[in-house]
Design a protein around this motif. Structure first.
Motif, PDB file in Angstrom:
ATOM      1  N   ALA A 138      16.521   2.728  -9.601  1.00 37.20           N
ATOM      2  CA  ALA A 138      15.107   2.369  -9.459  1.00 37.20           C
ATOM      3  C   ALA A 138      14.920   1.381  -8.307  1.00 37.20           C
ATOM      4  O   ALA A 138      13.967   1.481  -7.519  1.00 37.20           O
ATOM      5  N   GLY A 139      15.854   0.430  -8.193  1.00 33.86           N
ATOM      6  CA  GLY A 139      15.782  -0.534  -7.094  1.00 33.86           C
ATOM      7  C   GLY A 139      15.940   0.116  -5.743  1.00 33.86           C
ATOM      8  O   GLY A 139      15.234  -0.225  -4.788  1.00 33.86           O
ATOM      9  N   ALA A 140      16.881   1.084  -5.636  1.00 31.99           N
ATOM     10  CA  ALA A 140      17.085   1.793  -4.373  1.00 31.99           C
ATOM     11  C   ALA A 140      15.812   2.519  -3.951  1.00 31.99           C
ATOM     12  O   ALA A 140      15.416   2.469  -2.777  1.00 31.99           O
ATOM     13  N   LEU A 141      15.157   3.163  -4.899  1.00 25.96           N
ATOM     14  CA  LEU A 141      13.916   3.877  -4.588  1.00 25.96           C
ATOM     15  C   LEU A 141      12.823   2.902  -4.149  1.00 25.96           C
ATOM     16  O   LEU A 141      12.045   3.195  -3.228  1.00 25.96           O
ATOM     17  N   LEU A 142      12.755   1.734  -4.799  1.00 25.30           N
ATOM     18  CA  LEU A 142      11.754   0.735  -4.413  1.00 25.30           C
ATOM     19  C   LEU A 142      12.020   0.198  -3.010  1.00 25.30           C
ATOM     20  O   LEU A 142      11.081  -0.019  -2.232  1.00 25.30           O
ATOM     21  N   VAL A 143      13.298  -0.040  -2.677  1.00 27.44           N
ATOM     22  CA  VAL A 143      13.633  -0.523  -1.332  1.00 27.44           C
ATOM     23  C   VAL A 143      13.221   0.495  -0.280  1.00 27.44           C
ATOM     24  O   VAL A 143      12.588   0.155   0.732  1.00 27.44           O
ATOM     25  N   LEU A 144      13.558   1.754  -0.511  1.00 26.22           N
ATOM     26  CA  LEU A 144      13.214   2.799   0.456  1.00 26.22           C
ATOM     27  C   LEU A 144      11.704   2.944   0.600  1.00 26.22           C
ATOM     28  O   LEU A 144      11.176   3.042   1.711  1.00 26.22           O
ATOM     29  N   ALA A 145      10.999   2.925  -0.537  1.00 28.70           N
ATOM     30  CA  ALA A 145       9.537   3.049  -0.491  1.00 28.70           C
ATOM     31  C   ALA A 145       8.910   1.835   0.175  1.00 28.70           C
ATOM     32  O   ALA A 145       7.986   1.962   1.001  1.00 28.70           O
ATOM     33  N   GLY A 146       9.398   0.644  -0.158  1.00 28.53           N
ATOM     34  CA  GLY A 146       8.824  -0.578   0.394  1.00 28.53           C
ATOM     35  C   GLY A 146       9.032  -0.704   1.887  1.00 28.53           C
ATOM     36  O   GLY A 146       8.120  -1.076   2.628  1.00 28.53           O
ATOM     37  N   THR A 147      10.244  -0.377   2.365  1.00 28.10           N
ATOM     38  CA  THR A 147      10.495  -0.501   3.796  1.00 28.10           C
ATOM     39  C   THR A 147       9.720   0.562   4.578  1.00 28.10           C
ATOM     40  O   THR A 147       9.225   0.299   5.671  1.00 28.10           O
ATOM     41  N   ALA A 148       9.627   1.773   4.038  1.00 28.80           N
ATOM     42  CA  ALA A 148       8.849   2.817   4.712  1.00 28.80           C
ATOM     43  C   ALA A 148       7.373   2.431   4.768  1.00 28.80           C
ATOM     44  O   ALA A 148       6.709   2.588   5.809  1.00 28.80           O
ATOM     45  N   TRP A 149       6.842   1.940   3.668  1.00 28.70           N
ATOM     46  CA  TRP A 149       5.441   1.500   3.621  1.00 28.70           C
ATOM     47  C   TRP A 149       5.234   0.320   4.560  1.00 28.70           C
ATOM     48  O   TRP A 149       4.238   0.223   5.277  1.00 28.70           O
ATOM     49  N   GLY A 150       6.191  -0.609   4.560  1.00 28.12           N
ATOM     50  CA  GLY A 150       6.072  -1.788   5.412  1.00 28.12           C
ATOM     51  C   GLY A 150       6.053  -1.439   6.880  1.00 28.12           C
ATOM     52  O   GLY A 150       5.316  -2.044   7.672  1.00 28.12           O
ATOM     53  N   ARG A 151       6.846  -0.453   7.292  1.00 19.46           N
ATOM     54  CA  ARG A 151       6.839  -0.018   8.692  1.00 19.46           C
ATOM     55  C   ARG A 151       5.466   0.488   9.094  1.00 19.46           C
ATOM     56  O   ARG A 151       4.947   0.184  10.160  1.00 19.46           O
ATOM     57  N   THR A 152       4.859   1.279   8.211  1.00 22.49           N
ATOM     58  CA  THR A 152       3.535   1.826   8.502  1.00 22.49           C
ATOM     59  C   THR A 152       2.480   0.732   8.533  1.00 22.49           C
ATOM     60  O   THR A 152       1.645   0.674   9.435  1.00 22.49           O
ATOM     61  N   ALA A 153       2.537  -0.173   7.545  1.00 19.91           N
ATOM     62  CA  ALA A 153       1.523  -1.228   7.446  1.00 19.91           C
ATOM     63  C   ALA A 153       1.615  -2.212   8.604  1.00 19.91           C
ATOM     64  O   ALA A 153       0.612  -2.684   9.124  1.00 19.91           O
ATOM     65  N   ALA A 154       2.864  -2.521   9.033  1.00 20.86           N
ATOM     66  CA  ALA A 154       3.044  -3.514  10.101  1.00 20.86           C
ATOM     67  C   ALA A 154       2.559  -3.012  11.442  1.00 20.86           C
ATOM     68  O   ALA A 154       2.229  -3.805  12.323  1.00 20.86           O
ATOM     69  N   SER A 155       2.508  -1.702  11.621  1.00 21.38           N
ATOM     70  CA  SER A 155       2.103  -1.163  12.918  1.00 21.38           C
ATOM     71  C   SER A 155       0.602  -0.956  13.028  1.00 21.38           C
ATOM     72  O   SER A 155       0.106  -0.562  14.066  1.00 21.38           O
ATOM     73  N   GLY A 156      -0.138  -1.234  11.941  1.00 17.07           N
ATOM     74  CA  GLY A 156      -1.579  -1.047  11.964  1.00 17.07           C
ATOM     75  C   GLY A 156      -2.287  -2.130  12.719  1.00 17.07           C
ATOM     76  O   GLY A 156      -1.758  -3.221  12.944  1.00 17.07           O
ATOM     77  N   PRO A 157      -3.519  -1.884  13.145  1.00 19.23           N
ATOM     78  CA  PRO A 157      -4.257  -2.869  13.921  1.00 19.23           C
ATOM     79  C   PRO A 157      -4.562  -4.123  13.146  1.00 19.23           C
ATOM     80  O   PRO A 157      -4.720  -5.185  13.709  1.00 19.23           O
ATOM     81  N   ALA A 158      -4.593  -4.017  11.802  1.00 15.78           N
ATOM     82  CA  ALA A 158      -4.919  -5.196  11.008  1.00 15.78           C
ATOM     83  C   ALA A 158      -3.857  -6.255  11.103  1.00 15.78           C
ATOM     84  O   ALA A 158      -4.076  -7.421  10.826  1.00 15.78           O
TER      85      ALA A 158
END
Length: 344
Positions: free
Chosen positions: A283-303
């Motif tokens: 469960a932790g591995a899945l959360l890490v993968l989901a969180g880092t993928a989401w974080g990459r997308t969120a960090a590149s946004g204009p906001a």
């Protein structure tokens, strides 16, 4: 789809495939390091690994290497000291934890880098990114527990330290005036040279394990195969492929593909190394993968460029044209101004 569009898609795939292969070999590097390294051979393996790769880089980039200024050499040498710390933490960490844990914990660099950059610049990160960061941290906590809640292993803590050190390295590289505009290959060569010098000096100290020549003499065929794999594929192939791909496509696209490294680390660790993280760890591995993928997308946004309350807006400077020899600080450089970096 028109013939032109089909040809363009084929060209994009031909560029993306080698970069994806880099992510695959990096994901397997944790397993390879565990295959050849023990607590007594960490320094020896590091010296031997980069002693194979360094002459190739020197010969390939000799002309531009000679063109570096004194300030650029000193700056790259300082970055090499940080790089040495990264490799020491990573390699000792891999020895004391699983390949799966190592690959997933180190991916927190993707989260740490934009957080640190936002603090330096006085800008506020978007809420989705902070949620993604929390998800990743929660995932690491679950990942390191395995079948029950216990203290994280020494290896897990060392890999966490390596992730923080990678963040320091990339931020230092992006903000050091002395290395701006320096040739990527030359910077990589000087950094690796500085790191190898540190490893060699440490290996001469008593109590630091086997000397490089003693370890080399004791290696069997499988040890040498792992070592050559780390030197040729995880270092030279990875570096030259990145340089080629960034010229063919965008740094953001390269960074996105390289960001799949933790996925491959988990695949190799579970499928080949026999890692069994348990239900909590999975469960932790899945959360890490989901969180880092989401974080990459969120960090590149204009906001992500909004200034924090009470601060003046800041102008993001273009990324320097230097390269790091550690894994990419994964956010898109539209947010941080960081050049995607390559891990050796």
């Amino acid at each position: 789809m028109t013939a032109t569009a089909t040809a363009a898609a084929r060209r994009a795939w031909l560029t993306d495939l080698p970069v994806l292969l880099v992510a695959v070999v990096w994901g397997s590097s944790y397993l390879a390091a565990k295959g050849v390294t023990t607590t007594q051979t960490v320094l020896a393996v590091l010296v031997l690994r980069f002693a194979v790769a360094l002459p190739v880089l020197v010969i390939a980039g000799w002309r531009k290497l000679r063109a570096l200024s004194g300030a650029q050499v000193r700056g790259a040498g300082l970055l090499g000291l940080i790089l040495a710390g990264i490799f020491l933490l990573e390699t000792y960490g891999v020895v004391h934890t699983s390949a799966t844990n190592a690959g997933l914990i180190i991916s927190l660099t993707m989260i740490f880098t934009p957080i640190a950059e936002s603090r330096i610049r006085g800008t506020a990160l978007p809420r989705p990114f902070m949620a993604a960061a929390g998800l990743s941290v929660a995932g690491v906590l679950l990942l390191t527990q395995g079948a029950g809640f216990t203290a994280p292993s020494l290896g897990d803590l060392l890999m966490l330290g390596a992730a923080l050190a990678r963040t320091v390295h990339v931020l230092a590289m992006s903000r050091m005036k002395s290395v701006e505009g320096a040739d990527s290959m030359s910077m990589t060569t000087v950094q690796l040279g500085g790191a190898v010098t540190v490893f060699a000096l440490l290996s001469l100290a008593p109590g630091t394990g086997a000397a490089p020549w003693a370890a080399a003499a004791s290696f069997g065929v499988s040890d040498w195969l792992w070592l050559v794999y780390l030197s040729v594929f995880c270092t030279l192939f990875a570096f030259f492929t990145q340089m080629w791909a960034v010229r063919k496509t965008s740094p953001s696209r390269v960074s996105l593909l390289l960001g799949t490294e933790p996925v491959w680390a988990a695949v190799f660790g579970i499928a080949l190394a026999g890692d069994r993280p348990g239900l909590l760890g999975l469960a932790g591995a899945l959360l890490v993968l989901a969180g880092t993928a989401w974080g990459r997308t969120a960090a590149s946004g204009p906001a992500s460029a909004e200034p924090a309350a009470g601060t003046e807006p800041t102008v993001t400077k273009p990324a320097a044209t230097t390269a790091s020899v550690v894994e990419p600080a994964q956010p898109d450089r539209a947010h941080t101004g960081l050049e995607p970096a390559g891990r050796a």
